[in-house]
Design a protein around this motif. Sequence first.
Motif, PDB file in Angstrom:
ATOM      1  N   GLY A  79       0.805  -1.182   0.133  1.00 13.75           N
ATOM      2  CA  GLY A  79      -0.064   0.055  -0.121  1.00 13.75           C
ATOM      3  C   GLY A  79       0.745   1.379  -0.131  1.00 13.75           C
ATOM      4  N   HIS A  80       2.427   1.213   0.417  1.00 12.24           N
ATOM      5  CA  HIS A  80       3.112   2.085   0.178  1.00 12.24           C
ATOM      6  C   HIS A  80       3.882   1.811  -0.949  1.00 12.24           C
ATOM      7  N   TYR A  81       4.474   0.831  -1.381  1.00 10.80           N
ATOM      8  CA  TYR A  81       5.338   0.564  -2.517  1.00 10.80           C
ATOM      9  C   TYR A  81       4.517   0.927  -3.747  1.00 10.80           C
ATOM     10  N   VAL A  82       3.303   0.453  -3.914  1.00 10.41           N
ATOM     11  CA  VAL A  82       2.610   0.595  -5.335  1.00 10.41           C
ATOM     12  C   VAL A  82       2.226   2.133  -5.587  1.00 10.41           C
ATOM     13  N   PRO A  83       1.830   2.951  -4.638  1.00 11.37           N
ATOM     14  CA  PRO A  83       1.379   4.233  -5.073  1.00 11.37           C
ATOM     15  C   PRO A  83       2.702   5.055  -5.295  1.00 11.37           C
TER      16      PRO A  83
END
Length: 508
Positions: free
Chosen positions: A225-229
């Motif tokens: 949820g941090h990595y992707v955006p």
Amino acid sequence: MKAIKNWKIRKIPFLKGPWPLLRVPNQGKKEGLDRGRMVTESRRLAVLYLLFFAAFPSDVTAASAFERQLQSRVTALPGQSFNVSFAHYSGYVTVNKEAGRALFYWFFEATEDPASKPLVLWLNGGPGCSSIAYGLAEELGPFHVKADGKSLYPNPYSWNQVANILFLDSPVGVGFSYANNSQDVVTNGDKRTAQDSLAFLKNWFKLFPQYRGREFYLTGESYAGHYVPQLAQAIVRSQKLTGEKSINLKGYMVGNALTDDYHDHYGVFHFMWTAGLISDQTYKLLNIFCDFQSFVHTSSACERILDIADKELGNIDPYSIFTPSCTANVTLSRNKLLKRRHSLGIIGEKYDPCTEKHSTVYFNLPEVQKALHVNPAYAPKKWETCSDAVNENWKDSESSVLHIYHELISQGLRIWIFSGDTDAVIPVASTRYNVNALKLPTVTPWHAWYDDGQVGGWTQAYKGLTFVTVRGAGHEVPLHQPKLALVLFKSFLSGRPMPTLTELNVPM
């Protein structure tokens, strides 16, 4: 509580002509492939070769890339007693030459007509957990590991039925990814992870130039949820600066995703209390001492209350509160037990709540590491599903990525958030608080979606974002509800709403 505090928010020399390529190395009857399969595979390689050089008729770099692709081809896997109709590749991509950082990937072509299918990157979280261990080996990958830890079985709901799927172990220190400088493993953080993942993609497209410009999507769960955006933001900003468009990013989708520390904590405590997992007093204390804490870097006062809540939870699987937890080796520490995952099993496979243990055995086998082209000079002494060194030494962690959503919605990306509704780690309540905080206008009101005449979950479409819940799924939606997860994935790729009671499943 340790149950939250320690949960991993997860986790050839150049060939001078095409005809020598018609020999498929190490794929004969010994591996269970008949002559017809060999001929089909030979033709596929010949076509691939011609497509390469039709696109790059005098490009020596393209020739080198094709050569490297052949070297990274996985020709046979130990314990694989069944045939597959697709090619797959694994190996390393250097993301920083000076520091000697290299990330490990495993790439699967679509089962049919891969040239017409989009490319999708999957990331697990932690921080510090392997996408090979979870996303691939027990969720959406084409191969899952049997209980003996030595053999594989096919996943009938693999996402490579509808897309080309790329799994990445990120950052360095996770899975087989490595750094020459050991300090890099204990100095990871959000910012460098996004930078290294962007460097990985740019270099991976040099290795697989036939995918340049292909429709590309990012997916992941938990700390992804941090990595992707953050990676999506890095791609968009980089291309604005350079004008380079080889990464044709169309959108992203995240599940049970850490998004905003305040809303995520508030939702976790709310969910645990309403589900009857913790006491009234503990619920009140959690909201007093932990609401505004970082998920990754909590205060000692918050940790004391988390420990109390952990004891109240008991020995359940917080990733899926209504299914059995793994009770093997009950003398393990609470932290180790809570890093276990469970499986609802695939058709033909016996229910097994200790799937993670089997993957640990399999990926530590020397013959498996050799088949996957793991660099023996940098292979870990013991391969682990999650790295404590990475997790416990995590540096920068954004308190919220909601601002990135606003930035990328304005760029017209397709953005979906999904949530398994039996997860107590990043529960559906947390995700709903986050979606509401974006204050987006509603396009399609809240309603049930269906699969085979049964409610699969609920969904609401907003201007710029679609939110989907998956009924009966825990933290790892493709593990707990694999068929529903594939329906979700098909809808996301097509850009169509989730199917209603009167509709058939989304065709691809």
